[in-house]
Design a protein around this motif. Structure first.
Motif, short mmCIF file in Angstrom:
data_model
loop_
_atom_site.label_atom_id
_atom_site.label_comp_id
_atom_site.label_asym_id
_atom_site.label_seq_id
_atom_site.Cartn_x
_atom_site.Cartn_y
_atom_site.Cartn_z
N ASN A 87 11.47 -11.37 -0.58
CA ASN A 87 10.74 -10.27 -1.20
C ASN A 87 11.65 -9.57 -2.19
OD1 ASN A 87 12.47 -8.63 0.33
ND2 ASN A 87 11.02 -8.52 2.03
N THR A 89 13.14 -6.63 -2.18
CA THR A 89 14.35 -6.00 -1.63
C THR A 89 15.44 -7.03 -1.37
OG1 THR A 89 13.00 -4.27 -0.61
CG2 THR A 89 15.24 -4.55 0.20
N CYS A 112 5.78 -10.40 -9.31
CA CYS A 112 4.83 -9.49 -9.97
C CYS A 112 3.40 -10.01 -9.83
CB CYS A 112 5.19 -9.32 -11.44
SG CYS A 112 6.69 -8.37 -11.75
N THR A 115 1.67 -9.96 -6.33
CA THR A 115 1.28 -8.64 -5.81
C THR A 115 0.26 -7.97 -6.71
OG1 THR A 115 3.54 -8.44 -4.94
CG2 THR A 115 2.18 -6.45 -4.97
N TRP A 116 0.46 -8.06 -8.01
CA TRP A 116 -0.48 -7.49 -8.98
C TRP A 116 -0.98 -8.66 -9.83
CZ3 TRP A 116 4.40 -5.49 -7.98
CH2 TRP A 116 4.43 -4.26 -7.31
N TYR A 136 8.44 -5.19 -12.34
CA TYR A 136 8.14 -5.05 -10.91
C TYR A 136 8.41 -3.63 -10.45
CZ TYR A 136 7.98 -6.02 -5.92
OH TYR A 136 7.66 -6.00 -4.58
N MET A 137 9.52 -3.07 -10.86
CA MET A 137 9.86 -1.70 -10.46
C MET A 137 8.83 -0.71 -11.00
SD MET A 137 12.42 -2.50 -8.70
CE MET A 137 13.65 -3.79 -8.55
N ASP A 140 5.56 -1.11 -9.00
CA ASP A 140 5.71 -0.50 -7.68
C ASP A 140 5.66 1.03 -7.77
OD1 ASP A 140 6.33 -0.87 -4.78
OD2 ASP A 140 8.14 0.22 -5.33
N GLU A 141 6.32 1.57 -8.78
CA GLU A 141 6.29 3.02 -8.99
C GLU A 141 4.88 3.50 -9.32
OE1 GLU A 141 7.63 6.93 -9.31
OE2 GLU A 141 8.65 5.16 -8.53
N SER A 143 2.04 2.08 -8.49
CA SER A 143 1.17 1.97 -7.31
C SER A 143 1.39 3.14 -6.36
CB SER A 143 1.44 0.64 -6.59
OG SER A 143 1.12 -0.45 -7.42
N THR A 177 -5.40 -6.42 -7.09
CA THR A 177 -4.28 -5.70 -6.46
C THR A 177 -4.67 -5.28 -5.05
OG1 THR A 177 -3.56 -4.85 -8.61
CG2 THR A 177 -2.71 -3.75 -6.66
N THR A 179 -2.32 -3.41 -3.08
CA THR A 179 -1.38 -2.38 -2.65
C THR A 179 -1.91 -0.97 -2.86
OG1 THR A 179 -0.29 -2.40 -4.82
CG2 THR A 179 0.59 -3.87 -3.13
#
Length: 319
Positions: A87, A89, A112, A115-116, A136-137, A140-141, A143, A177, A179
């Motif tokens: 993943n 992380t 990316c 997930t999206w 990606y960051m 995530d931010e 979302s 999506t 998330t």
């Protein structure tokens, strides 16, 4: 002569039993072997087994000293395959050791898009300095921002060039999506009916049984907790979309969007009746058929009976 024949017959018998004359004597004499010879034999057997154990321990120790496998020593295809299972992380942690491999654009692009599934930026020429890890960051931010405030989240995506200011693009992003918080999403779609319209058209209910199609619909667009105007709007849009996806079936059954609307409401009420612990006297199949055909007279009794069986066996359509 007779004794000679007897010895020959005896030797043949011993050979058939697996004991030759020499072997028989060896076994008999083996019982009289000194204790030290026995211990030496067992020691040799243990020594032979000990050689295998020694090599195993030595190999294991050498592997422990080596530590992790150096992915840079493997073929690139194999290294990327291994890293693709991580993943975001873990991939960031791996980049501390294998910077070139873990920062590869293909790996972050896969993260990316898994997930999206849809973003407007995917179909554009990437700007200068673009990287999928940075994207990606940002996704995530955005979302997390959406799950706190949907309007601010969508504005964040637009400000970063991730989404175009278009109801269709926003609808595709929501559809692909998983998330996003469904409670916040329900509030956002109630306010943005233009996005809701495009989101409904993304569903394909062709050749699906009506209760199953309704479950899929409410899996993406969650039903409100209480009956009201928004629920009626959702059922109306679903009914028209279901009929548009199954024109042949609608002609065969003689159903219209209004009739499908009645059936959907009947299925929701039946789901509540059969699954709610507060309802003691559950609706029977005969009662459901009678009430439903009273509201929509052109529907066959067998079709309505199949609807009841589906709810009874599978469960709620809007759970």
């Amino acid at each position: 002569m007779g004794q000679g024949l007897w010895r020959i017959a005896r030797n043949q018998q011993l050979q058939q039993q697996g004991y030759s004359g020499q072997g028989y004597l060896t076994r008999e004499h083996g019982r009289r072997l000194p204790a030290n010879n026995v211990s030496n034999t067992s020691h040799r057997k243990q020594a032979q087994g000990g050689i295998d154990i020694y090599h195993l321990l030595k190999t294991r120790k050498s592997k422990e000293q080596e530590g992790f496998i150096n992915l840079e020593m493997l073929p690139p295809e194999l290294s990327f395959t291994i890293l693709s299972y991580l993943n975001a992380t873990d991939l960031c942690l791996a980049s501390c050791v294998w910077q070139d491999l873990a920062n590869d654009e293909l790996l972050w692009q896969g993260l990316c898009k898994s997930t999206w599934g849809h973003c407007s930026i995917y179909n554009k020429n990437p700007p200068l300095g673009f990287s999928f890890r940075k994207l990606y960051m940002q996704l995530d931010e955005g979302s997390l921002t959406f799950n706190a405030n949907p309007d601010e989240g969508v504005n964040y995506f637009m400000s970063k060039g991730i989404l175009d200011d278009s109801p269709k693009e926003i609808a595709k992003f929501i559809f692909c999506t998983r998330t996003l918080n469904w409670k916040k999403l329900r509030i956002y779609l109630d306010e943005r009916r233009d996005v809701l319209d495009d989101l409904v058209t993304l569903h394909n209910f062709r050749n699906q049984f009506l209760p199953n199609a309704l479950r899929e619909f409410f899996r993406h667009i969650h039903a409100p907790e209480e009956r009201g105007e928004y629920l009626e709007t959702l059922i109306t849009k679903f009914s028209h979309r279901f009929c548009a996806c199954n024109p042949d079936l609608m002609r065969e059954l003689g159903l219209s969007p209004d009739a499908v609307y009645v059936l959907c409401y009947s299925l929701i009420l039946l789901s509540i009746d059969l699954t709610s612990p507060h309802v003691k006297n559950k609706m029977s199949k005969r009662e459901f058929i009678r009430n439903t055909r009273r509201a929509a007279q052109n529907i066959s009794e067998d079709f309505v009976g199949h609807l009841y069986d589906n709810i009874y066996l599978i469960g709620h359509v809007a759970a």
